[in-house]
Design a protein around this motif. Structure first.
Motif, PDB file in Angstrom:
ATOM      1  N   TYR A  78       0.776  -1.093  -0.078  1.00 14.49           N
ATOM      2  CA  TYR A  78      -0.305   0.003   0.071  1.00 14.49           C
ATOM      3  C   TYR A  78       0.629   1.274   0.021  1.00 14.49           C
ATOM      4  N   CYS A  79       0.514   2.284  -0.682  1.00 12.84           N
ATOM      5  CA  CYS A  79       1.327   3.550  -0.683  1.00 12.84           C
ATOM      6  C   CYS A  79       0.237   4.531   0.121  1.00 12.84           C
ATOM      7  N   ASN A  80       1.111   5.245   0.922  1.00  9.36           N
ATOM      8  CA  ASN A  80       0.524   6.263   1.990  1.00  9.36           C
ATOM      9  C   ASN A  80       1.106   7.522   1.691  1.00  9.36           C
ATOM     10  N   SER A  81       0.288   8.505   1.683  1.00 13.46           N
ATOM     11  CA  SER A  81       0.962  10.046   1.990  1.00 13.46           C
ATOM     12  C   SER A  81       0.353  10.526   3.092  1.00 13.46           C
ATOM     13  N   GLU A  82       1.216  11.673   3.714  1.00 16.19           N
ATOM     14  CA  GLU A  82       0.880  12.393   4.953  1.00 16.19           C
ATOM     15  C   GLU A  82       1.568  13.831   4.633  1.00 16.19           C
ATOM     16  N   THR A  83       0.353  14.649   4.740  1.00 12.82           N
ATOM     17  CA  THR A  83       0.638  16.083   4.428  1.00 12.82           C
ATOM     18  C   THR A  83      -0.011  16.738   5.527  1.00 12.82           C
ATOM     19  N   VAL A  84       0.802  18.016   5.791  1.00 12.77           N
ATOM     20  CA  VAL A  84       0.187  19.047   6.884  1.00 12.77           C
ATOM     21  C   VAL A  84      -0.914  19.873   6.155  1.00 12.77           C
ATOM     22  N   VAL A  85      -1.986  20.050   6.987  1.00 11.96           N
ATOM     23  CA  VAL A  85      -3.068  20.708   6.159  1.00 11.96           C
ATOM     24  C   VAL A  85      -3.619  22.002   6.827  1.00 11.96           C
ATOM     25  N   ASN A  86      -3.037  22.281   7.866  1.00 15.42           N
ATOM     26  CA  ASN A  86      -3.385  23.750   8.658  1.00 15.42           C
ATOM     27  C   ASN A  86      -2.206  24.178   9.059  1.00 15.42           C
ATOM     28  N   VAL A  87      -2.275  25.501   9.873  1.00 12.88           N
ATOM     29  CA  VAL A  87      -1.264  26.275  10.651  1.00 12.88           C
ATOM     30  C   VAL A  87      -1.066  25.591  11.803  1.00 12.88           C
ATOM     31  N   GLU A  88      -2.019  24.702  12.439  1.00 13.74           N
ATOM     32  CA  GLU A  88      -1.799  24.213  13.722  1.00 13.74           C
ATOM     33  C   GLU A  88      -1.003  22.991  13.631  1.00 13.74           C
ATOM     34  N   GLY A  89      -0.648  22.513  12.371  1.00 13.65           N
ATOM     35  CA  GLY A  89       0.261  21.259  12.103  1.00 13.65           C
ATOM     36  C   GLY A  89      -0.628  20.097  12.150  1.00 13.65           C
ATOM     37  N   ALA A  90      -2.057  19.970  12.017  1.00 13.46           N
ATOM     38  CA  ALA A  90      -2.628  18.697  11.769  1.00 13.46           C
ATOM     39  C   ALA A  90      -2.244  18.194  10.331  1.00 13.46           C
ATOM     40  N   LYS A  91      -2.324  16.895  10.509  1.00  9.92           N
ATOM     41  CA  LYS A  91      -1.885  16.181   9.216  1.00  9.92           C
ATOM     42  C   LYS A  91      -2.918  15.406   8.596  1.00  9.92           C
ATOM     43  N   ALA A  92      -2.931  15.065   7.341  1.00  8.91           N
ATOM     44  CA  ALA A  92      -4.022  14.288   6.468  1.00  8.91           C
ATOM     45  C   ALA A  92      -3.185  13.068   5.965  1.00  8.91           C
ATOM     46  N   SER A  93      -3.824  11.916   6.202  1.00 10.98           N
ATOM     47  CA  SER A  93      -3.033  10.438   5.505  1.00 10.98           C
ATOM     48  C   SER A  93      -4.166  10.153   4.728  1.00 10.98           C
ATOM     49  N   ARG A  94      -3.503   9.583   3.686  1.00 14.11           N
ATOM     50  CA  ARG A  94      -4.320   9.179   2.553  1.00 14.11           C
ATOM     51  C   ARG A  94      -3.601   7.749   1.950  1.00 14.11           C
ATOM     52  N   TRP A  95      -4.433   6.547   1.620  1.00 18.15           N
ATOM     53  CA  TRP A  95      -4.088   5.343   1.253  1.00 18.15           C
ATOM     54  C   TRP A  95      -4.512   5.289  -0.196  1.00 18.15           C
ATOM     55  N   GLY A  96      -3.465   4.435  -0.747  1.00 21.56           N
ATOM     56  CA  GLY A  96      -4.044   3.594  -2.068  1.00 21.56           C
ATOM     57  C   GLY A  96      -4.785   2.453  -1.848  1.00 21.56           C
ATOM     58  N   GLN A  97      -5.141   1.796  -2.977  1.00 11.94           N
ATOM     59  CA  GLN A  97      -5.912   0.790  -2.773  1.00 11.94           C
ATOM     60  C   GLN A  97      -5.170  -0.845  -2.559  1.00 11.94           C
ATOM     61  N   GLY A  98      -3.818  -0.728  -2.796  1.00  8.17           N
ATOM     62  CA  GLY A  98      -3.046  -1.652  -2.644  1.00  8.17           C
ATOM     63  C   GLY A  98      -2.744  -2.370  -4.049  1.00  8.17           C
ATOM     64  N   THR A  99      -1.641  -3.199  -3.912  1.00  4.56           N
ATOM     65  CA  THR A  99      -1.316  -4.120  -5.133  1.00  4.56           C
ATOM     66  C   THR A  99      -0.396  -5.356  -4.650  1.00  4.56           C
ATOM     67  N   GLN A 100      -1.061  -6.414  -5.243  1.00  4.98           N
ATOM     68  CA  GLN A 100      -0.482  -7.844  -4.734  1.00  4.98           C
ATOM     69  C   GLN A 100       1.003  -8.205  -5.257  1.00  4.98           C
ATOM     70  N   VAL A 101       1.874  -8.502  -4.259  1.00  4.15           N
ATOM     71  CA  VAL A 101       2.926  -8.889  -4.698  1.00  4.15           C
ATOM     72  C   VAL A 101       3.202 -10.426  -4.109  1.00  4.15           C
ATOM     73  N   THR A 102       3.380 -11.327  -4.963  1.00  2.00           N
ATOM     74  CA  THR A 102       3.442 -12.585  -4.703  1.00  2.00           C
ATOM     75  C   THR A 102       5.032 -13.217  -5.171  1.00  2.00           C
ATOM     76  N   VAL A 103       5.610 -13.896  -4.302  1.00  2.00           N
ATOM     77  CA  VAL A 103       7.139 -14.236  -4.562  1.00  2.00           C
ATOM     78  C   VAL A 103       7.325 -15.729  -4.347  1.00  2.00           C
ATOM     79  N   SER A 104       7.487 -16.560  -5.326  1.00  2.00           N
ATOM     80  CA  SER A 104       7.328 -17.946  -5.159  1.00  2.00           C
ATOM     81  C   SER A 104       8.829 -18.500  -4.831  1.00  2.00           C
ATOM     82  N   SER A 105       8.785 -19.793  -4.060  1.00  2.00           N
ATOM     83  CA  SER A 105      10.332 -20.149  -3.920  1.00  2.00           C
ATOM     84  C   SER A 105      10.597 -21.148  -4.614  1.00  2.00           C
TER      85      SER A 105
END
Length: 121
Positions: free
Chosen positions: A94-121
């Motif tokens: 999953y990808c995630n972003s975090e940004t400051v959204v106001n002068v008080e320093g509050a942050k907003a977090s946003r997520w992507g939908q995800g992408t599957q990674v499969t590693v076979s042995s």
């Protein structure tokens, strides 16, 4: 509204490589801290790698020296280059972003939908 869209996941043999991409919309990408998380079935979501707006990077010990996070502020995209993949790297990433959204320093977090990674042995 800003969105994050991951791509690049797939099936790969142990020892192989994949490059994940996270494309962002919106105007604040260049000032956002970006992160990659992963979650395997039945396990907690864990931080894999992070990159600040200034370009400083950090990695989980389990992926250090194998994975590389980078960003392109013109394309508004963050990447995760994954080399020497192991079966234990199998997870939804999953990808995630975090940004400051106001002068008080509050942050907003946003997520992507995800992408599957499969590693076979």
């Amino acid at each position: 509204q800003a969105q994050l869209v991951e791509s690049g996941g797939g099936l790969v043999q142990a020892g192989g490589s994949l490059r994940l991409s996270c494309a962002a919309s919106g105007r604040l990408f260049s000032s956002a801290d970006m992160r990659w998380f992963r979650q395997a079935p039945g396990k907690q979501r864990e931080l894999v790698a992070a990159i600040t707006s200034g370009g400083a990077t950090n990695y989980a010990d389990s992926v250090k020296d194998r994975f590389t996070i980078s960003r392109d502020n013109i394309k508004k995209t963050v990447y995760l280059q994954m080399n020497s993949l192991k079966p234990e790297d199998t997870a939804v990433y999953y990808c995630n972003s975090e940004t400051v959204v106001n002068v008080e320093g509050a942050k907003a977090s946003r997520w992507g939908q995800g992408t599957q990674v499969t590693v076979s042995s």
